[in-house]
Write a protein that holds these residues in place. Structure first.
Motif, PDB file in Angstrom:
ATOM      1  N   ALA A  45      37.469   3.505 -21.854  1.00  0.00           N
ATOM      2  CA  ALA A  45      36.374   2.710 -21.308  1.00  0.00           C
ATOM      3  C   ALA A  45      35.029   3.167 -21.869  1.00  0.00           C
ATOM      4  O   ALA A  45      34.173   2.343 -22.218  1.00  0.00           O
ATOM      5  N   LEU A  46      34.839   4.467 -21.980  1.00  0.00           N
ATOM      6  CA  LEU A  46      33.587   4.988 -22.539  1.00  0.00           C
ATOM      7  C   LEU A  46      33.444   4.618 -24.009  1.00  0.00           C
ATOM      8  O   LEU A  46      32.360   4.227 -24.461  1.00  0.00           O
ATOM      9  N   LEU A  47      34.528   4.741 -24.758  1.00  0.00           N
ATOM     10  CA  LEU A  47      34.476   4.339 -26.160  1.00  0.00           C
ATOM     11  C   LEU A  47      34.181   2.849 -26.277  1.00  0.00           C
ATOM     12  O   LEU A  47      33.450   2.416 -27.185  1.00  0.00           O
ATOM     13  N   VAL A  51      31.061   0.958 -28.296  1.00  0.00           N
ATOM     14  CA  VAL A  51      31.229  -0.147 -29.245  1.00  0.00           C
ATOM     15  C   VAL A  51      30.453  -1.374 -28.781  1.00  0.00           C
ATOM     16  O   VAL A  51      29.813  -2.070 -29.584  1.00  0.00           O
ATOM     17  N   TRP A  52      30.497  -1.647 -27.474  1.00  0.00           N
ATOM     18  CA  TRP A  52      29.763  -2.790 -26.917  1.00  0.00           C
ATOM     19  C   TRP A  52      28.266  -2.631 -27.163  1.00  0.00           C
ATOM     20  O   TRP A  52      27.574  -3.582 -27.550  1.00  0.00           O
ATOM     21  N   CYS A  53      27.754  -1.427 -26.927  1.00  0.00           N
ATOM     22  CA  CYS A  53      26.333  -1.176 -27.160  1.00  0.00           C
ATOM     23  C   CYS A  53      25.994  -1.375 -28.637  1.00  0.00           C
ATOM     24  O   CYS A  53      24.975  -1.993 -28.971  1.00  0.00           O
ATOM     25  N   TRP A  54      26.838  -0.856 -29.531  1.00  0.00           N
ATOM     26  CA  TRP A  54      26.591  -1.039 -30.961  1.00  0.00           C
ATOM     27  C   TRP A  54      26.565  -2.520 -31.330  1.00  0.00           C
ATOM     28  O   TRP A  54      25.704  -2.960 -32.095  1.00  0.00           O
ATOM     29  N   TRP A  55      27.509  -3.292 -30.781  1.00  0.00           N
ATOM     30  CA  TRP A  55      27.567  -4.715 -31.096  1.00  0.00           C
ATOM     31  C   TRP A  55      26.300  -5.425 -30.637  1.00  0.00           C
ATOM     32  O   TRP A  55      25.766  -6.284 -31.345  1.00  0.00           O
ATOM     33  N   GLY A  56      25.789  -5.053 -29.452  1.00  0.00           N
ATOM     34  CA  GLY A  56      24.546  -5.643 -28.969  1.00  0.00           C
ATOM     35  C   GLY A  56      23.360  -5.280 -29.843  1.00  0.00           C
ATOM     36  O   GLY A  56      22.509  -6.128 -30.138  1.00  0.00           O
ATOM     37  N   VAL A  57      23.286  -4.031 -30.277  1.00  0.00           N
ATOM     38  CA  VAL A  57      22.205  -3.600 -31.160  1.00  0.00           C
ATOM     39  C   VAL A  57      22.289  -4.348 -32.484  1.00  0.00           C
ATOM     40  O   VAL A  57      21.274  -4.805 -33.027  1.00  0.00           O
ATOM     41  N   VAL A  69      21.573   3.089 -33.339  1.00  0.00           N
ATOM     42  CA  VAL A  69      22.904   3.276 -33.912  1.00  0.00           C
ATOM     43  C   VAL A  69      23.143   4.751 -34.207  1.00  0.00           C
ATOM     44  O   VAL A  69      24.254   5.263 -34.030  1.00  0.00           O
ATOM     45  N   ALA A  70      22.109   5.455 -34.643  1.00  0.00           N
ATOM     46  CA  ALA A  70      22.238   6.898 -34.881  1.00  0.00           C
ATOM     47  C   ALA A  70      22.628   7.615 -33.599  1.00  0.00           C
ATOM     48  O   ALA A  70      23.486   8.511 -33.601  1.00  0.00           O
ATOM     49  N   ALA A  71      22.023   7.233 -32.476  1.00  0.00           N
ATOM     50  CA  ALA A  71      22.373   7.839 -31.187  1.00  0.00           C
ATOM     51  C   ALA A  71      23.807   7.506 -30.798  1.00  0.00           C
ATOM     52  O   ALA A  71      24.521   8.351 -30.230  1.00  0.00           O
ATOM     53  N   LEU A  72      24.246   6.291 -31.106  1.00  0.00           N
ATOM     54  CA  LEU A  72      25.617   5.898 -30.794  1.00  0.00           C
ATOM     55  C   LEU A  72      26.622   6.656 -31.662  1.00  0.00           C
ATOM     56  O   LEU A  72      27.715   6.987 -31.202  1.00  0.00           O
ATOM     57  N   VAL A  73      26.253   6.929 -32.904  1.00  0.00           N
ATOM     58  CA  VAL A  73      27.117   7.734 -33.761  1.00  0.00           C
ATOM     59  C   VAL A  73      27.190   9.167 -33.229  1.00  0.00           C
ATOM     60  O   VAL A  73      28.242   9.812 -33.273  1.00  0.00           O
ATOM     61  N   TRP A  74      26.069   9.645 -32.703  1.00  0.00           N
ATOM     62  CA  TRP A  74      26.034  11.005 -32.179  1.00  0.00           C
ATOM     63  C   TRP A  74      26.944  11.165 -30.960  1.00  0.00           C
ATOM     64  O   TRP A  74      27.500  12.241 -30.738  1.00  0.00           O
ATOM     65  N   ALA A  75      27.127  10.118 -30.166  1.00  0.00           N
ATOM     66  CA  ALA A  75      27.916  10.230 -28.932  1.00  0.00           C
ATOM     67  C   ALA A  75      29.327  10.765 -29.192  1.00  0.00           C
ATOM     68  O   ALA A  75      29.721  11.784 -28.604  1.00  0.00           O
ATOM     69  N   ALA A 129      29.200  10.141 -22.473  1.00  0.00           N
ATOM     70  CA  ALA A 129      28.308   9.452 -21.547  1.00  0.00           C
ATOM     71  C   ALA A 129      26.849   9.800 -21.815  1.00  0.00           C
ATOM     72  O   ALA A 129      25.978   8.923 -21.846  1.00  0.00           O
ATOM     73  N   VAL A 130      26.559  11.066 -22.022  1.00  0.00           N
ATOM     74  CA  VAL A 130      25.180  11.482 -22.284  1.00  0.00           C
ATOM     75  C   VAL A 130      24.714  10.939 -23.628  1.00  0.00           C
ATOM     76  O   VAL A 130      23.571  10.484 -23.767  1.00  0.00           O
ATOM     77  N   GLY A 131      25.591  10.966 -24.625  1.00  0.00           N
ATOM     78  CA  GLY A 131      25.233  10.392 -25.914  1.00  0.00           C
ATOM     79  C   GLY A 131      24.900   8.913 -25.802  1.00  0.00           C
ATOM     80  O   GLY A 131      23.929   8.435 -26.404  1.00  0.00           O
ATOM     81  N   LEU A 132      25.681   8.184 -25.021  1.00  0.00           N
ATOM     82  CA  LEU A 132      25.398   6.762 -24.814  1.00  0.00           C
ATOM     83  C   LEU A 132      24.100   6.574 -24.037  1.00  0.00           C
ATOM     84  O   LEU A 132      23.326   5.649 -24.316  1.00  0.00           O
ATOM     85  N   PHE A 133      23.836   7.462 -23.077  1.00  0.00           N
ATOM     86  CA  PHE A 133      22.600   7.376 -22.301  1.00  0.00           C
ATOM     87  C   PHE A 133      21.375   7.527 -23.201  1.00  0.00           C
ATOM     88  O   PHE A 133      20.334   6.894 -22.965  1.00  0.00           O
ATOM     89  N   LEU A 134      21.482   8.371 -24.220  1.00  0.00           N
ATOM     90  CA  LEU A 134      20.369   8.542 -25.150  1.00  0.00           C
ATOM     91  C   LEU A 134      20.100   7.279 -25.946  1.00  0.00           C
ATOM     92  O   LEU A 134      18.966   7.048 -26.395  1.00  0.00           O
ATOM     93  N   ALA A 135      21.135   6.464 -26.120  1.00  0.00           N
ATOM     94  CA  ALA A 135      20.988   5.222 -26.887  1.00  0.00           C
ATOM     95  C   ALA A 135      20.605   4.043 -26.011  1.00  0.00           C
ATOM     96  O   ALA A 135      19.828   3.173 -26.434  1.00  0.00           O
ATOM     97  N   ASN A 136      21.130   4.001 -24.798  1.00  0.00           N
ATOM     98  CA  ASN A 136      20.914   2.850 -23.916  1.00  0.00           C
ATOM     99  C   ASN A 136      20.960   3.337 -22.470  1.00  0.00           C
ATOM    100  O   ASN A 136      22.014   3.756 -21.997  1.00  0.00           O
ATOM    101  N   ARG A 137      19.835   3.289 -21.782  1.00  0.00           N
ATOM    102  CA  ARG A 137      19.763   3.834 -20.425  1.00  0.00           C
ATOM    103  C   ARG A 137      20.663   3.090 -19.447  1.00  0.00           C
ATOM    104  O   ARG A 137      21.326   3.690 -18.604  1.00  0.00           O
ATOM    105  N   ARG A 138      20.702   1.774 -19.539  1.00  0.00           N
ATOM    106  CA  ARG A 138      21.484   0.989 -18.576  1.00  0.00           C
ATOM    107  C   ARG A 138      22.968   1.262 -18.723  1.00  0.00           C
ATOM    108  O   ARG A 138      23.647   1.610 -17.751  1.00  0.00           O
ATOM    109  N   LEU A 139      23.481   1.124 -19.934  1.00  0.00           N
ATOM    110  CA  LEU A 139      24.897   1.411 -20.151  1.00  0.00           C
ATOM    111  C   LEU A 139      25.177   2.905 -19.978  1.00  0.00           C
ATOM    112  O   LEU A 139      26.267   3.296 -19.553  1.00  0.00           O
ATOM    113  N   GLY A 140      24.185   3.721 -20.293  1.00  0.00           N
ATOM    114  CA  GLY A 140      24.358   5.157 -20.136  1.00  0.00           C
ATOM    115  C   GLY A 140      24.567   5.567 -18.693  1.00  0.00           C
ATOM    116  O   GLY A 140      25.359   6.470 -18.399  1.00  0.00           O
ATOM    117  N   LEU A 141      23.872   4.923 -17.771  1.00  0.00           N
ATOM    118  CA  LEU A 141      24.057   5.223 -16.352  1.00  0.00           C
ATOM    119  C   LEU A 141      25.479   4.879 -15.908  1.00  0.00           C
ATOM    120  O   LEU A 141      26.102   5.623 -15.153  1.00  0.00           O
TER     121      LEU A 141
END
Length: 230
Positions: A45-47, A51-57, A69-75, A129-141
């Motif tokens: 689900a986290l992965l 991917v969903w966040c990347w697709w939106g970006v 995208v760099a933050a999403l790669v870092w996750a 989760a923290v890596g995703l939070f750095l990229a997108n606060r809403r999805l990160g929460l």
């Protein structure tokens, strides 16, 4: 509740029996779902959120596309680094799984023979989760809630002490946050280079990248044509 009396008033063990007791009271099909979610489901689900966040970006584009995208790669990279950091920790502490030392636990998965502290699953999920939070606060929460839930399920499954999970959540958070500045310093220029490339631009800006490349090619052809005509 007999486990409470046998725990020697250890809060960690007391909480283990309390949470794992929910598995004993639950129907088998609920335990089956919880076991799957704790082992694979929440991680997938986290992965999927990444991917969903990347697709939106990619669809939205914009100036912040490459850093996001760099933050999403870092996750996922942070998750991998955190698990590697955990290898010497587990070898040093050498804490056995709780079902080896405490009777009466409802263990939902078999084959867990490695050490218990720190929980790899909790480390992985929280770093993601923290890596995703750095990229997108809403999805990160949402991801952070999933990470904490995953830790709870590991105790529910009878394969970790609560402190194993707390340690994993802390380790995943620390690695994702503390190593984020140098990671972003390396990954952001790389993603900007990909964004500017003809073959990789679609990874960052999708249709906008194609729209930008095609007119550019057309202008180049026109200039070439004028040169030839001259």
């Amino acid at each position: 509740m007999a486990g409470l009396a046998d725990s020697g008033s250890n809060p960690d063990v007391d909480l283990l029996y309390d949470i794992n007791g929910l598995a004993k009271a639950a129907p088998p099909w609920v335990d089956g779902i919880m076991g799957f979610m704790g082992e694979f489901g929440l991680l997938f689900a986290l992965l999927g959120l990444v991917v969903w966040c990347w697709w939106g970006v990619r669809r939205r584009g914009g100036e912040d596309a490459a850093p996001t995208v760099a933050a999403l790669v870092w996750a996922p990279l942070a998750a991998g680094v955190a698990v590697l950091v955990n290898v010497p920790i587990r070898g040093f502490v050498e804490r056995r799984r709780p079902f080896y030392d405490h009777e009466g636990l409802e263990v939902l998965v078999d084959g867990k023979t490695d050490f218990s502290f720190v929980s790899d699953h909790a480390t992985l999920t929280m770093a993601l989760a923290v890596g995703l939070f750095l990229a997108n606060r809403r999805l990160g929460l949402v991801a952070l809630v999933i990470g904490v839930l995953g830790g709870f399920i590991r105790v529910y499954m009878g394969v970790h002490y609560p402190t194993d999970v707390v340690g994993g959540l802390a380790l995943g958070t620390a690695v994702a946050l503390l190593l984020s500045p140098p990671a972003m310093a390396l990954l952001t220029p790389l993603m900007r280079a990909v964004e500017q490339s003809r073959r990789g631009a679609w990874l960052i800006k999708g249709r906008q990248a194609r729209a930008r490349v095609i007119p550019g090619e057309a202008r180049s052809s026109e200039v070439g044509g004028r040169d030839l005509a001259a």
